[in-house]
Each structure stands twice: as C-alpha cells, then as structure tokens.
Design a protein around this motif. Sequence first.
Motif, PDB file in Angstrom:
ATOM      1  N   GLY A  56       6.183   6.565 -43.246  1.00 21.28           N
ATOM      2  CA  GLY A  56       5.885   5.175 -43.597  1.00 21.28           C
ATOM      3  C   GLY A  56       6.337   4.233 -42.488  1.00 21.28           C
ATOM      4  O   GLY A  56       5.835   4.296 -41.366  1.00 21.28           O
ATOM      5  N   TYR A  75      16.984   1.186 -57.465  1.00 19.56           N
ATOM      6  CA  TYR A  75      18.119   2.008 -57.027  1.00 19.56           C
ATOM      7  C   TYR A  75      19.281   1.124 -56.573  1.00 19.56           C
ATOM      8  O   TYR A  75      20.427   1.290 -56.992  1.00 19.56           O
ATOM      9  CB  TYR A  75      17.683   2.947 -55.887  1.00 19.56           C
ATOM     10  N   ARG A 102      20.649  18.009 -46.255  1.00 22.71           N
ATOM     11  CA  ARG A 102      19.962  16.848 -46.814  1.00 22.71           C
ATOM     12  C   ARG A 102      18.694  17.302 -47.537  1.00 22.71           C
ATOM     13  O   ARG A 102      18.030  18.269 -47.110  1.00 22.71           O
ATOM     14  CB  ARG A 102      19.599  15.936 -45.640  1.00 22.71           C
ATOM     15  N   ARG A 161       7.276   1.102 -48.553  1.00 22.20           N
ATOM     16  CA  ARG A 161       7.871   0.670 -49.823  1.00 22.20           C
ATOM     17  C   ARG A 161       7.478  -0.760 -50.185  1.00 22.20           C
ATOM     18  O   ARG A 161       7.314  -1.592 -49.285  1.00 22.20           O
ATOM     19  CB  ARG A 161       9.401   0.781 -49.731  1.00 22.20           C
ATOM     20  N   ASN A 200      23.855   5.505 -44.815  1.00 21.35           N
ATOM     21  CA  ASN A 200      23.103   6.767 -44.839  1.00 21.35           C
ATOM     22  C   ASN A 200      23.900   7.876 -44.162  1.00 21.35           C
ATOM     23  O   ASN A 200      24.387   7.692 -43.047  1.00 21.35           O
ATOM     24  CB  ASN A 200      21.775   6.606 -44.106  1.00 21.35           C
ATOM     25  N   SER A 205      19.023   9.424 -56.472  1.00 26.23           N
ATOM     26  CA  SER A 205      19.444   8.825 -55.201  1.00 26.23           C
ATOM     27  C   SER A 205      18.302   8.540 -54.234  1.00 26.23           C
ATOM     28  O   SER A 205      18.534   8.086 -53.118  1.00 26.23           O
ATOM     29  CB  SER A 205      20.466   9.735 -54.515  1.00 26.23           C
ATOM     30  N   LYS A 265      13.014  15.153 -43.558  1.00 29.38           N
ATOM     31  CA  LYS A 265      11.553  15.295 -43.522  1.00 29.38           C
ATOM     32  C   LYS A 265      11.124  15.445 -42.060  1.00 29.38           C
ATOM     33  O   LYS A 265      10.312  16.314 -41.715  1.00 29.38           O
ATOM     34  CB  LYS A 265      10.909  14.051 -44.156  1.00 29.38           C
ATOM     35  N   SER A 318      26.658   2.192 -52.335  1.00 30.70           N
ATOM     36  CA  SER A 318      25.675   2.434 -51.274  1.00 30.70           C
ATOM     37  C   SER A 318      25.419   1.172 -50.469  1.00 30.70           C
ATOM     38  O   SER A 318      25.438   0.057 -51.010  1.00 30.70           O
ATOM     39  CB  SER A 318      24.363   2.888 -51.927  1.00 30.70           C
ATOM     40  N   SER A 319      25.098   1.379 -49.196  1.00 27.51           N
ATOM     41  CA  SER A 319      24.712   0.232 -48.360  1.00 27.51           C
ATOM     42  C   SER A 319      23.407  -0.393 -48.851  1.00 27.51           C
ATOM     43  O   SER A 319      23.098  -1.530 -48.487  1.00 27.51           O
ATOM     44  CB  SER A 319      24.580   0.662 -46.900  1.00 27.51           C
ATOM     45  N   ARG A 356      18.537   2.149 -39.673  1.00 22.04           N
ATOM     46  CA  ARG A 356      19.630   2.628 -40.522  1.00 22.04           C
ATOM     47  C   ARG A 356      20.830   2.998 -39.663  1.00 22.04           C
ATOM     48  O   ARG A 356      20.702   3.343 -38.486  1.00 22.04           O
ATOM     49  CB  ARG A 356      19.195   3.875 -41.313  1.00 22.04           C
ATOM     50  N   GLU A 385      11.243  -3.485 -48.618  1.00 20.44           N
ATOM     51  CA  GLU A 385      11.966  -2.630 -47.667  1.00 20.44           C
ATOM     52  C   GLU A 385      13.320  -3.246 -47.315  1.00 20.44           C
ATOM     53  O   GLU A 385      13.496  -4.471 -47.356  1.00 20.44           O
ATOM     54  CB  GLU A 385      11.103  -2.462 -46.390  1.00 20.44           C
TER      55      GLU A 385
END
Length: 331
Positions: A213, A151, A186, A280, A180, A86, A194, A127-128, A219, A283
């Motif tokens: 990042g 993903y 989590r 990423r 999300n 995931s 994080k 998933s969105s 989100r 993105e």
Amino acid sequence: MKVALITGITGQDGSYISELLLDQGYEVHGIVRRVALEYPEHRMWRIRHLLDRLQLHPASLESYPSLFKVIQRVQPNECYHLAAQSYVSYSFEDEFSTMNANVNGTHYMLSAIREAAPNCRFYFAGSSEMFGKVREVPQNEDTPFHPRSAYGISKVAGYELTRNYREAYGLFMLSGILYNHESPRRGFEFVTRKITSHVARIKNGQATEVRLGNLDAKRDWGHARDYVRAMWLMLQQDTPEDYVVSTGESHSVREFADLAFRTVGLNYEDHVRIDQNLIRPAEVDILCGDATKSKEKLNWEHSTSFEELVGEMVEADMKASEDGSLVTNGP
Ligand code: GDD
C-alpha cells in the motif's frame, strides 16, 4: 522463585519475553486459547522450543471468569498483558471485535488482578499508534494522543484504564508505549515480514512481485528482542510509570523495501506493485519516538540498528525459503 503470567504468549513478543524470563529463573505461565492447545504445532511455532518449560492455561480474553480463575490459581508476581487484535488494517474491517477484544480484555485482566492477585505488577502493551496524527516529532510520554484507527483508540482506552487502576486503587500497573518492533518471528501480515518473506521467495524463484500500500509511511522500527527487555525493566522499578520505547530513527516503508531487496541484489522497483486496496482509510504518516526517559530511568537502549534488523529478517526468510519452511512455519 518469581512467577510470571503472559497473555499473548504465542505471539512474537510473548515468545521473546518468555525466553528472557526463563533465563532469569522465573516460573513462566501463559494464557492461550483452547484451540491453540488443540493444534500446538500450528499455533505455537514461536514457543515450540520452550514448551516443556512453560505452563499453559486455556482461557479467553472474552471471558472474565476464565481469566479470574487462572490468575487466582497462578498468583503471579508479574503479568505481561500482550494479547490483542494487533493488526491495524483489520481494525478497519472489524472495528467492533477489535474494540471488544482489546478494551474489554484489558479491563477484565485489570479487574481480575485487582480481585485475585493485587500485589501482582502489571504491564499493558500500549502502542505508538496512540499518537496517530502526531502533534510533534519525536513523541514522548507527554505528547497528546490522536489515534487514527479503532486499534489506536482501543490502545488509548487500555492505557487510560491501566492508569486509572494505578491511581484509583494504588496498584503497580503501567503501560509501555512501544513503537513498531519486528523480528524473524513477526506475523506475515505486517509490512516488514510481508516484504522480507517476499524478497526471499522472489530471490528463490517462488514469486515475482509483492503488492503493497502506502510506501511513504514512516515508522520507528526496532527489534522485538530489545523491546521485551524494556518491558521487564519497567516492572523492576520502585514506582509504576509509563515509558516510551523506540529507537529515535524513522524510516519509510520504501526505505525498508529498498534495503531488503538490495540485501539479495535485487531492485525493489522491479518487484513492488502498489495496490490501492491496501491503502488505509486513515493513515499514521510518521512515528518517531523519544525514549530519553527509558534511557535515563531504565538504563535501556536499543541494540539492533535498522540495517541489522532488515538484514536479520531477510537472512532468516532466505534460509526458511530454501529449506521449504517459509510457507509452513507461519500462522
Ligand atoms: N501491513 C501492511 N501491509 N502495511 C503496509 C502495506 C502492506 O501491504 N503497505 C504499506 N503498509 C504501511 C501501512 O500503511 C503502515 O503505514 C506501515 O506500512 C506499517 O504497517 P504494519 O506493519 O501493519 O504496522 P503498523 O504500524 O500499522 O502497526 C504495528 O505497530 C504498532 C506500533 O506502532 C503493529 O505491530 C501494532 O500492533 C503496533 O501497535
């Protein structure tokens, strides 16, 4: 008594849906990897408090026969298929194992249910991320998909497989398109946890900075406890349909960090460092869901605000960092 089977029961959503189903009087079964049974303390920290009320079965999403055997033995009335690779970033590092686990694993589950328990109602964790490079804001059940990672592609494939099993074989199978959803349970690799775990460690003098990042990604963040309620409601309806589950509010990673640091009296600009390696290759810039259908048909609404979510996560991590469990209670 209704019987439920959950894949991914050791994960964040698996733990919350287990609590909900046990409270409703279900007999709850979970599929877990054999290694999790061998190291329960390490792998099962999210469901440790439920272990004496759950029935766990070793099986692998890579093995059709192992899934078939469990489904045949358990004969579930409802199945929540939550197991997946995931973490979006990891899907760039290893596209192949993400596709294998997420696409084949879902296909095996669908096929095994069709063969061994065709009356079972099946929930697929869409998933969105399927919307990816979004065609409109906000997104709803009719918005076209444009995934931006292996993903996201694997989730579109799982969604389409689920739809096709429903249409071709007349089975009660559906997908939730969840945005999300976070909580103190989590995983530490996701940006919210994080940030909150670092906020706690920085506040308590155990760290000085957190490397992130893209701070400008937006989100639609909700609380996992609210979102598993929507999953359950979907399977209680007369007809199987797909639903968007979201708060309808979008916030940037920067806003999340700003609020989380402010909660403990710190300024995020003093502690957040940008690491180009964490950007990423492709993105998803903005996700914002329109959950009107869930509100109207499921009578579902989120109950935890963005501010409450950030507050709860920071508070939990502050407590864990003070009692020394923050580094050891994670995966
Ligand atoms: N993980 C992570 N780590 N993300 C970061 C970081 C960092 O250091 N810095 C910035 N970000 C940005 C990512 O680029 C992304 O835009 C955003 O923070 C959220 O990243 P994640 O928390 O990893 O979640 P996600 O949005 O990629 O995916 C999650 O939500 C999906 C539903 O929309 C996962 O839970 C998926 O499994 C889920 O399907």
